[in-house]
Design a protein around this motif. Structure first.
Motif, PDB file in Angstrom:
ATOM      1  N   PRO A  80       1.274  -1.633   0.187  1.00 57.96           N
ATOM      2  CA  PRO A  80      -0.451  -0.401  -0.162  1.00 57.96           C
ATOM      3  C   PRO A  80       0.997   1.095   0.283  1.00 57.96           C
ATOM      4  CG  PRO A  80      -0.275  -1.067   2.238  1.00 57.96           C
ATOM      5  CD  PRO A  80       1.048  -1.775   1.473  1.00 57.96           C
ATOM      6  N   PHE A  81       0.554   2.423  -0.420  1.00 58.39           N
ATOM      7  CA  PHE A  81       0.574   3.608  -0.427  1.00 58.39           C
ATOM      8  C   PHE A  81      -0.326   3.887   0.129  1.00 58.39           C
ATOM      9  CE2 PHE A  81       2.670   1.626  -4.209  1.00 58.39           C
ATOM     10  CZ  PHE A  81       4.462   2.548  -4.851  1.00 58.39           C
ATOM     11  N   HIS A  82       0.246   4.779   1.230  1.00 60.37           N
ATOM     12  CA  HIS A  82      -0.491   5.098   2.351  1.00 60.37           C
ATOM     13  C   HIS A  82      -0.459   7.101   1.904  1.00 60.37           C
ATOM     14  CE1 HIS A  82      -1.591   2.283   4.298  1.00 60.37           C
ATOM     15  NE2 HIS A  82      -0.419   1.827   4.275  1.00 60.37           N
ATOM     16  N   ILE A  83      -1.336   7.857   1.230  1.00 63.01           N
ATOM     17  CA  ILE A  83      -1.243   9.216   1.008  1.00 63.01           C
ATOM     18  C   ILE A  83      -1.388   9.691   1.888  1.00 63.01           C
ATOM     19  CG2 ILE A  83      -1.953  11.427  -0.551  1.00 63.01           C
ATOM     20  CD1 ILE A  83       0.034   8.295  -1.744  1.00 63.01           C
ATOM     21  N   PHE A  84      -0.519  10.676   3.112  1.00 59.48           N
ATOM     22  CA  PHE A  84      -0.821  12.151   3.846  1.00 59.48           C
ATOM     23  C   PHE A  84      -1.292  13.435   3.096  1.00 59.48           C
ATOM     24  CE2 PHE A  84       0.932   8.285   5.861  1.00 59.48           C
ATOM     25  CZ  PHE A  84      -0.337   8.293   7.220  1.00 59.48           C
ATOM     26  N   ARG A  85      -1.839  14.471   3.937  1.00 55.28           N
ATOM     27  CA  ARG A  85      -1.449  15.891   3.348  1.00 55.28           C
ATOM     28  C   ARG A  85      -0.917  16.515   3.823  1.00 55.28           C
ATOM     29  NH1 ARG A  85      -4.429  20.681   4.890  1.00 55.28           N
ATOM     30  NH2 ARG A  85      -5.947  19.138   6.203  1.00 55.28           N
ATOM     31  N   VAL A  86      -0.221  17.847   4.088  1.00 50.76           N
ATOM     32  CA  VAL A  86       0.544  17.724   5.356  1.00 50.76           C
ATOM     33  C   VAL A  86       0.538  19.086   5.029  1.00 50.76           C
ATOM     34  CG1 VAL A  86       3.275  17.985   6.020  1.00 50.76           C
ATOM     35  CG2 VAL A  86       2.364  16.083   5.134  1.00 50.76           C
TER      36      VAL A  86
END
Length: 134
Positions: A80-86
């Protein structure tokens, strides 16, 4: 299982991207989100902060998980590629550290849509973040 964390640094309708170096096996010379592999026993949040510090010298201070993506050939969903908004970070101006990337840049919507991305599915996740941050 290889888990990957990806930071979508968002600032005034722009996202920070890094160009993968020519020697990289996966998606050489393509634009990517800042991030990398989660180490054994490491939490996603810890991995996210570590990867950002190692790659561009920024420390995420506020972030939220916005999506988990899988490559089309990952039918068993093992990587999985876990995408986070920063939206908030420390460290001043992003700078390239290490040898994984050859360039970095801030991309507004039009340029982001034209960029040759390491993972095309980033568009569907990042585009709404850019449009709501303008």
């Amino acid at each position: 299982m290889a888990e990957i964390v990806c930071a979508a640094f968002i600032d005034h309708g722009r996202v920070l991207l890094v160009r993968r170096a020519a020697h990289r096996k996966w998606s050489a010379n393509k634009w990517d989100l800042v991030g990398g592999h989660v180490e054994k026993g490491e939490g996603l949040d810890v991995a996210l902060v570590r990867e950002c510090q190692e790659e561009v010298g920024l420390t995420p201070r506020a972030f939220d998980h916005v999506a988990t993506l899988y490559e089309d050939d990952d039918r068993k969903r093992k990587s999985p590629f876990h995408i986070f908004r920063v939206p908030v970070w420390d460290g001043g101006t992003a700078r390239l550290l290490g040898h994984e990337h050859s360039e970095l840049g801030w991309f507004a919507v039009a340029d982001f849509l034209e960029a040759k991305l390491a993972f095309a599915a980033y568009r569907e996740v990042v585009l709404p973040l850019l449009q709501t941050d303008q």
